[in-house]
Write a protein that holds these residues in place. Structure first.
Motif, PDB file in Angstrom:
ATOM      1  N   LEU A   6       0.820  -1.045  -0.039  1.00 16.56           N
ATOM      2  CA  LEU A   6      -0.023  -0.019  -0.141  1.00 16.56           C
ATOM      3  C   LEU A   6       0.901   1.323  -0.014  1.00 16.56           C
ATOM      4  O   LEU A   6       1.858   1.212   0.728  1.00 16.56           O
ATOM      5  CB  LEU A   6      -0.948  -0.083   1.319  1.00 16.56           C
ATOM      6  CG  LEU A   6      -1.960  -0.979   1.352  1.00 16.56           C
ATOM      7  CD1 LEU A   6      -2.706  -1.015   2.721  1.00 16.56           C
ATOM      8  CD2 LEU A   6      -3.075  -0.853   0.348  1.00 16.56           C
ATOM      9  N   GLY A   9      -0.055   5.910   4.053  1.00 11.76           N
ATOM     10  CA  GLY A   9      -1.081   6.525   4.369  1.00 11.76           C
ATOM     11  C   GLY A   9      -2.356   5.785   4.406  1.00 11.76           C
ATOM     12  O   GLY A   9      -3.604   6.303   4.762  1.00 11.76           O
ATOM     13  N   TYR A  10      -2.574   4.896   3.296  1.00 14.19           N
ATOM     14  CA  TYR A  10      -3.777   4.022   3.183  1.00 14.19           C
ATOM     15  C   TYR A  10      -3.868   2.873   4.351  1.00 14.19           C
ATOM     16  O   TYR A  10      -2.892   2.442   4.804  1.00 14.19           O
ATOM     17  CB  TYR A  10      -3.349   3.440   1.654  1.00 14.19           C
ATOM     18  CG  TYR A  10      -3.736   4.362   0.553  1.00 14.19           C
ATOM     19  CD1 TYR A  10      -3.067   5.371   0.106  1.00 14.19           C
ATOM     20  CD2 TYR A  10      -4.897   3.994  -0.362  1.00 14.19           C
ATOM     21  CE1 TYR A  10      -3.235   6.383  -0.775  1.00 14.19           C
ATOM     22  CE2 TYR A  10      -5.142   4.948  -1.265  1.00 14.19           C
ATOM     23  CZ  TYR A  10      -4.161   6.030  -1.421  1.00 14.19           C
ATOM     24  OH  TYR A  10      -4.576   6.853  -2.431  1.00 14.19           O
ATOM     25  N   GLU A  11      -4.982   2.700   4.232  1.00 12.74           N
ATOM     26  CA  GLU A  11      -5.420   1.644   5.222  1.00 12.74           C
ATOM     27  C   GLU A  11      -6.002   0.577   4.491  1.00 12.74           C
ATOM     28  O   GLU A  11      -6.842   0.760   3.423  1.00 12.74           O
ATOM     29  CB  GLU A  11      -6.457   2.140   6.281  1.00 12.74           C
ATOM     30  CG  GLU A  11      -5.854   2.940   7.275  1.00 12.74           C
ATOM     31  CD  GLU A  11      -6.936   3.228   8.212  1.00 12.74           C
ATOM     32  OE1 GLU A  11      -7.875   2.717   8.558  1.00 12.74           O
ATOM     33  OE2 GLU A  11      -6.499   4.090   9.246  1.00 12.74           O
ATOM     34  N   LEU A  12      -5.900  -0.805   4.856  1.00 11.04           N
ATOM     35  CA  LEU A  12      -6.293  -1.827   4.226  1.00 11.04           C
ATOM     36  C   LEU A  12      -7.375  -2.694   5.090  1.00 11.04           C
ATOM     37  O   LEU A  12      -6.902  -2.849   6.451  1.00 11.04           O
ATOM     38  CB  LEU A  12      -5.215  -2.800   3.679  1.00 11.04           C
ATOM     39  CG  LEU A  12      -5.745  -4.205   3.163  1.00 11.04           C
ATOM     40  CD1 LEU A  12      -6.376  -3.968   1.735  1.00 11.04           C
ATOM     41  CD2 LEU A  12      -4.625  -5.301   3.112  1.00 11.04           C
ATOM     42  N   GLY A  13      -8.579  -2.904   4.930  1.00  9.64           N
ATOM     43  CA  GLY A  13      -9.664  -3.909   5.702  1.00  9.64           C
ATOM     44  C   GLY A  13      -9.435  -5.205   5.103  1.00  9.64           C
ATOM     45  O   GLY A  13      -9.213  -5.383   3.777  1.00  9.64           O
ATOM     46  N   THR A  35       2.524  -7.698  13.606  1.00  6.45           N
ATOM     47  CA  THR A  35       3.281  -6.955  12.400  1.00  6.45           C
ATOM     48  C   THR A  35       4.659  -6.778  12.784  1.00  6.45           C
ATOM     49  O   THR A  35       5.076  -6.716  14.074  1.00  6.45           O
ATOM     50  CB  THR A  35       2.643  -6.034  11.831  1.00  6.45           C
ATOM     51  OG1 THR A  35       2.834  -4.703  12.957  1.00  6.45           O
ATOM     52  CG2 THR A  35       0.958  -5.967  11.670  1.00  6.45           C
TER      53      THR A  35
END
Ligand SMILES: [Ca+2]
Ligand SMILES: [Ca+2]
Length: 199
Positions: A6, A9-13, A35
């Motif tokens: 990613l 600043g992006y988030e992943l669900g 993590t």
């Protein structure tokens, strides 16, 4: 294990399937998510299925057994009763794919947790823009109910090309429901079921 690339600043669900063995004691358990930079402890509450609201869907969260399971663990049989009817998470654990290409029938059984009166089954098959039901969905299937230990065919669907199909039938008192998949559309290769609801 979950991996993704990613931009900053992006988030992943991501959906996480948490399975516990039958008979696990009620209570709050800890789930550890790790993590390289962070470790999170997430509480997971285990409750008997009977205590959860099923919205009238007698299949919801009940035990499921299937005739086969795809080698990829992202298509578990229990995903057909996880309450998620959407095909959008296909290959992410929200639907079942069998393991026997071009071999039929394939079956998926749902135990209802005791004898229940039922008269309706709704089946949701794979149906997205990329994987339309008319090419990737289940075409022909029987709905069976286990009544007094015997499987009875209570409904049949033939020639389906839609993402979901509702079967109404004369009420029976059954302790399990079985979908007997007989053919799919297009390549006619696999059985792909997103959700089964029983009322
Ligand atoms: Ca599902
Ligand atoms: Ca098969």
């Amino acid at each position: 294990m979950l991996t993704s690339y990613l931009p900053p600043g992006y988030e992943l669900g991501a959906k996480l399937l948490v399975a516990v063995p039958p008979g696990t004691a009620e209570g709050t358990y800890g789930l550890r998510l790790r993590t390289p930079s962070r470790t999170l402890e997430v509480p997971v509450e285990v409750l008997p299925v009977d205590r959860l609201d099923n919205g009238g869907n007698l299949a919801l969260r009940r035990p499921v057994t299937a005739s086969s399971q795809h080698v990829n663990a992202n298509y578990p049989p229990c995903s057909v009763v996880d309450g998620d009817r959407s095909s959008n998470g296909w290959a992410g654990g929200n639907g079942w794919n069998d393991a026997t290409a071009r071999a039929w029938p394939d079956t998926v059984d749902i135990a209802l947790g005791g004898a229940r009166q039922i008269s309706r089954a709704d089946l949701y098959t794979l149906d997205t823009e990329r994987y339309p039901a008319s090419r990737y969905g289940v075409r022909d299937w029987d709905v069976q109910a286990r009544v007094g230990g015997q499987w009875q065919t209570v409904a049949q669907v033939r020639g389906n090309t839609a993402g979901n199909a509702r079967s109404d039938f004369a009420p029976v008192t059954a302790d399990a429901v079985r979908i007997v998949a007989l053919a799919s559309n297009g390549a006619n290769d696999y059985t792909r079921i997103i959700e089964v609801e029983v009322r």
